[in-house]
Design an enzyme around this catalytic site. Structure first.
Site, PDB file in Angstrom:
ATOM      1  N   ALA A  21       0.819  -1.212   0.000  1.00  8.88           N
ATOM      2  CA  ALA A  21       0.000   0.000   0.000  1.00  8.88           C
ATOM      3  C   ALA A  21       0.850   1.257   0.000  1.00  8.88           C
ATOM      4  CB  ALA A  21      -0.950  -0.001   1.198  1.00  8.88           C
ATOM      5  N   ALA A  24       3.458   2.887  -5.228  1.00  9.18           N
ATOM      6  CA  ALA A  24       3.211   2.052  -6.408  1.00  9.18           C
ATOM      7  C   ALA A  24       1.900   1.297  -6.281  1.00  9.18           C
ATOM      8  CB  ALA A  24       4.374   1.078  -6.609  1.00  9.18           C
ATOM      9  N   PHE A 126      19.280  17.731  -7.158  1.00  3.56           N
ATOM     10  CA  PHE A 126      19.478  16.446  -6.493  1.00  3.56           C
ATOM     11  C   PHE A 126      20.637  15.725  -7.157  1.00  3.56           C
ATOM     12  CE2 PHE A 126      17.035  13.321  -3.777  1.00  3.56           C
ATOM     13  CZ  PHE A 126      16.726  14.226  -2.782  1.00  3.56           C
ATOM     14  N   ASP A 220       9.437  -9.289   0.942  1.00  3.24           N
ATOM     15  CA  ASP A 220       8.289 -10.174   0.727  1.00  3.24           C
ATOM     16  C   ASP A 220       7.973 -10.372  -0.754  1.00  3.24           C
ATOM     17  OD1 ASP A 220       8.338  -9.731   3.433  1.00  3.24           O
ATOM     18  OD2 ASP A 220       6.195  -9.394   3.647  1.00  3.24           O
ATOM     19  N   GLN A 239      21.461  -0.250  -2.913  1.00  4.10           N
ATOM     20  CA  GLN A 239      21.930   1.131  -2.743  1.00  4.10           C
ATOM     21  C   GLN A 239      22.086   1.479  -1.264  1.00  4.10           C
ATOM     22  OE1 GLN A 239      19.497   4.951  -3.511  1.00  4.10           O
ATOM     23  NE2 GLN A 239      20.822   4.785  -5.299  1.00  4.10           N
ATOM     24  N   HIS A 241      22.451   4.562   0.927  1.00  7.15           N
ATOM     25  CA  HIS A 241      22.310   6.024   0.938  1.00  7.15           C
ATOM     26  C   HIS A 241      23.462   6.596   1.751  1.00  7.15           C
ATOM     27  CE1 HIS A 241      20.680  10.017   1.495  1.00  7.15           C
ATOM     28  NE2 HIS A 241      19.685   9.731   0.679  1.00  7.15           N
ATOM     29  N   LEU A 255      17.012   8.466   7.840  1.00  2.00           N
ATOM     30  CA  LEU A 255      17.570   9.072   6.640  1.00  2.00           C
ATOM     31  C   LEU A 255      17.647  10.590   6.765  1.00  2.00           C
ATOM     32  CD1 LEU A 255      18.417   7.687   3.992  1.00  2.00           C
ATOM     33  CD2 LEU A 255      16.296   8.525   3.009  1.00  2.00           C
ATOM     34  N   THR A 257      17.641  13.413   4.223  1.00  2.32           N
ATOM     35  CA  THR A 257      17.337  13.562   2.808  1.00  2.32           C
ATOM     36  C   THR A 257      18.458  14.247   2.025  1.00  2.32           C
ATOM     37  OG1 THR A 257      15.848  14.595   1.203  1.00  2.32           O
ATOM     38  CG2 THR A 257      16.076  15.699   3.306  1.00  2.32           C
ATOM     39  N   GLU A 258      18.592  13.805   0.783  1.00  2.00           N
ATOM     40  CA  GLU A 258      19.554  14.429  -0.123  1.00  2.00           C
ATOM     41  C   GLU A 258      19.222  15.903  -0.346  1.00  2.00           C
ATOM     42  OE1 GLU A 258      21.259  12.971  -4.433  1.00  2.00           O
ATOM     43  OE2 GLU A 258      20.509  11.518  -2.992  1.00  2.00           O
ATOM     44  N   ARG A 314      24.886   8.552  -5.498  1.00  2.00           N
ATOM     45  CA  ARG A 314      24.893   8.054  -4.125  1.00  2.00           C
ATOM     46  C   ARG A 314      25.984   7.016  -3.879  1.00  2.00           C
ATOM     47  NH1 ARG A 314      18.348   7.601  -2.966  1.00  2.00           N
ATOM     48  NH2 ARG A 314      18.018   9.840  -2.691  1.00  2.00           N
ATOM     49  N   HIS A 385      19.511   1.416   1.913  1.00  3.08           N
ATOM     50  CA  HIS A 385      18.387   2.306   1.615  1.00  3.08           C
ATOM     51  C   HIS A 385      17.423   1.777   0.566  1.00  3.08           C
ATOM     52  CE1 HIS A 385      16.113   5.939   1.132  1.00  3.08           C
ATOM     53  NE2 HIS A 385      16.565   6.182  -0.076  1.00  3.08           N
ATOM     54  N   GLU A 410       9.736  -0.539  -5.956  1.00  3.74           N
ATOM     55  CA  GLU A 410      11.050  -1.046  -5.548  1.00  3.74           C
ATOM     56  C   GLU A 410      11.191  -2.549  -5.714  1.00  3.74           C
ATOM     57  OE1 GLU A 410      14.165  -0.582  -1.772  1.00  3.74           O
ATOM     58  OE2 GLU A 410      12.187   0.370  -1.691  1.00  3.74           O
ATOM     59  N   ARG A 420      20.306   3.886  -8.584  1.00  5.64           N
ATOM     60  CA  ARG A 420      19.168   4.794  -8.738  1.00  5.64           C
ATOM     61  C   ARG A 420      19.567   6.225  -8.423  1.00  5.64           C
ATOM     62  NH1 ARG A 420      15.504   7.135  -5.239  1.00  5.64           N
ATOM     63  NH2 ARG A 420      16.250   5.947  -3.429  1.00  5.64           N
ATOM     64  N   SER A 425      12.787   7.388  -7.586  1.00  6.11           N
ATOM     65  CA  SER A 425      11.927   6.362  -6.987  1.00  6.11           C
ATOM     66  C   SER A 425      10.468   6.816  -6.973  1.00  6.11           C
ATOM     67  CB  SER A 425      12.390   6.034  -5.568  1.00  6.11           C
ATOM     68  OG  SER A 425      12.387   7.184  -4.755  1.00  6.11           O
ATOM     69  N   LEU A 426      10.219   8.090  -6.636  1.00  4.99           N
ATOM     70  CA  LEU A 426       8.834   8.547  -6.549  1.00  4.99           C
ATOM     71  C   LEU A 426       8.180   8.648  -7.929  1.00  4.99           C
ATOM     72  CD1 LEU A 426       8.759  11.205  -3.676  1.00  4.99           C
ATOM     73  CD2 LEU A 426       8.229   8.773  -3.621  1.00  4.99           C
TER      74      LEU A 426
END
Length: 608
Positions: A21, A24, A126, A220, A239, A241, A255, A257-258, A314, A385, A410, A420, A425-426
């Site tokens: 959930a 994606a 980024f 999973d 990866q 991070h 994390l 953030t970058e 990264r 990450h 992912e 990546r 990713s988003l």
């Protein structure tokens, strides 16, 4: 006539079942529902707690709102270069072309992005991206994405099963027929019948000791697909991070953030040196600033300036941090310092600026660790990450090589290649979540529900409950912690053949130990039982990573071997694919990457 064994389970019937959930899964669910098909979403945790909310920096899309030189062609070339050209080039093309429209669609559904002075969606710098490309909501972009998709999806109509875990996928002959799992609260088994299944379960971070991933990330989807007969690829590419908090303990692994570096944050060793200037790869030299002053101008939107070395890819930044630590220049707790407070030298109202641009970073570290990032540096180091490897899917439809089984996000492979880029990713979730949902809905309309094997249900139930029958057995938490230590120490950020062979031997021992795991109590609220069931997935994906990393005898992207430290042409043109053999053993093959279309080759050459 319905089989009595099937009827004894709590049974649900849908056209499409989505396992996961996050971004994606929810984007796929929205598309399925919009197509008029009946859809269910299974969430291992609570709705809204998906790992997508931890994606803070932004969503990469070549909208050109800040720098009009950007285009899908530049984004495509950046993604391919970042992935060391092992990417599925068709996925990279679709992603770059479609990401802007997916972002505008999200905005139309109610997402509130930061704006430029003239009202367009603001975009930030980024790592690995040539131009400011990340549409963002401060530093909580993933949270806004999940909020928007949940609201939109619930109003379209979908069934949600929170705190449910799937333990196996069901097949009717070659094609998918549904899934079998249990609710984590009561421990009751559920049978989910569906014409198509979309895997959107995220990554494998909990196979490692130090990770930004939360407890749900136990591989999973990767394991379910593998045991259902699907192919996986690129499993060697994990990866790390570069900037996860390592001190104090209250925030270890969280994390950073970058976006902190995108807004001007710099990396320093214990001597105060900006060490990233010492090692700039030739591939990126022409795009990287020569001086701190030029790097600062870049973060402030100067189109003529080159990016600071802290915004290199990264994998490179993570290895540079590791080098500083190994050579004795690290911070007191084994990392380096990430400093954004220094910008008060440049901006008169720096604290207010930082709080506005990075509100989540400021508040969470102030509240959880009493660190004021506007006044002092953070102590950071590499953390597991993201997983570039996953289910091998068709680029256009996202279907695996098991008919009716799709994957997105992912747990699917192809878009990112060997590494990546941040923010991809988003947009990956949006572009390929939509495509997976669209094609799964079409497939469901063309097929009927598959037959369910009572024998498979009975054997799965027996396996799932076996831990309750064992006495004087292994502790599931102990086995998991040992596995995490093995993967962190022997298959981590820098790899060597002897260590990975040792890891495989330890994994074999831990597989045997997992068969002796026992749990006390009953099935309600039993966290030990849940951990015992997660072990199969963790052991499966750990073995995939170790075997694939052994097979690739070179260093490329996120995969670095100190016994083979250079890229080798021999390994440049294929992906390593993992399948289950006829006898149940794990098989690896090298599969060549199909030739790229000529016009896409020309784009890459032009961008060089």
């Amino acid at each position: 006539m319905e089989d009595p064994l099937v009827s004894e389970y709590i049974t649900h019937e849908h056209d499409v079942l989505i396992i996961g959930a996050g971004g994606a899964g929810l984007r796929a669910a929205v598309e399925v529902s919009a197509a008029g098909a009946k859809v269910a979403v299974i969430s291992k945790s609570l709705l809204g707690k998906a790992h997508t909310v931890m994606a803070e920096g932004g969503v990469a899309a070549a909208m050109g709102n800040v720098d009009d030189r950007d285009s899908w062609r530049v984004h495509f070339a950046d993604t391919m270069r970042g992935g060391q050209y092992l990417n599925n080039w068709r996925m990279a093309e679709l992603h770059a072309r479609e990401a802007p429209e997916r972002v505008r669609e999200l905005e139309a559904w109610g997402a509130l992005f930061d704006r430029t002075s003239d009202g367009r969606i603001l975009q930030r710098n980024f790592g690995g991206h040539r131009y400011p490309r990340l549409a963002h909501v401060g530093d909580r972009t993933g949270l806004e994405m999940i909020r928007t998709l949940q609201d939109h999806g619930i109003h379209l109509g979908l069934d949600v099963f929170m705190e449910h875990t799937v333990v196996t996928l069901l097949k009717d002959g070659a094609r998918i027929a549904g899934a079998f799992g249990y609710d984590r609260e009561r421990g009751r088994f559920h049978l989910f019948r569906a014409k198509a299944v979309v895997l959107a379960t995220g990554g494998i971070g909990r196979a490692f000791k130090i990770t930004s991933n939360s407890w749900e990330y136990t591989g999973d989807g990767h394991s379910l697909a593998y045991h259902a007969g699907a192919s996986l690829m690129d499993m060697e590419f994990v990866q790390f991070h570069p900037t996860g908090m390592i001190w104090p303990p209250s925030v270890r692994g969280i994390l950073v953030t970058e976006g902190v570096r995108g807004e001007g944050g710099v990396l320093r060793n214990r001597d105060g040196e900006r060490f990233m200037f010492k090692d700039i790869p030739p591939l990126y030299a022409a795009q990287t600033a020569d001086t701190p002053e030029e790097g600062w101008r870049y973060t402030q939107g100067d189109k003529n300036a080159r990016r600071p070395p802290e915004l290199l890819t990264r994998d490179h930044v993570a290895r540079c941090i590791r080098r500083e630590v190994r050579e004795g220049r690290g911070s007191p707790h084994g990392g380096v310092f990430l400093d954004i407070a220094w910008i008060k030298e440049k901006l008169p109202h720096a604290p207010e600026h930082i709080k506005k641009k990075l509100p989540s970073m400021y508040h969470q570290f102030k509240q959880l660790a009493d660190i004021d990032i506007t006044q002092e540096p953070m102590e950071v180091g590499p953390t597991t990450h993201y997983m570039m490897g996953g289910v091998k899917v068709d680029a256009d439809s996202q279907m695996s090589d098991v008919p009716g089984l799709y994957a997105a996000g992912e747990c699917a492979a192809g878009l990112h290649g060997a590494n990546r880029l941040g923010g991809n990713s988003l947009s990956d979730l949006l572009v390929f979540g939509k495509r997976a949902g669209e094609h799964a809905a079409t497939y469901s309309k063309q097929n009927s529900l598959g037959a369910i094997s009572p024998e498979q249900l009975a054997s799965t139930e027996k396996w799932a409950l076996a831990a309750f029958e064992r006495k004087a057995s292994e502790n599931p938490y102990s086995v998991q912690h040992t596995l995490q230590d093995v993967m962190q120490d022997l298959v981590g950020i820098v790899r060597h053949e002897a260590e990975m062979q040792q890891a495989l031997e330890r994994i074999r021992e831990l597989k045997a130990a997992s068969q002796r795991v026992g749990v006390d109590g009953h099935r309600e609220y039993n966290a030990g039982w849940h951990t015992a069931l997660d072990l199969q997935n963790l052991l499966t994906v750990s073995e995939m990573v170790a075997r694939s990393a052994l097979e690739r005898k070179e260093s490329r992207g996120a995969h670095f071997r100190d016994d083979f430290p250079e890229k080798e042409k021999e390994y440049a043109g294929f992906n390593i694919v993992v399948r289950m053999g006829a006898g149940g053993e794990m098989q690896l093959t090298r599969e060549p990457i199909p030739p790229m279309r000529e016009e896409l080759k020309q784009i890459i050459e032009e961008m060089k």
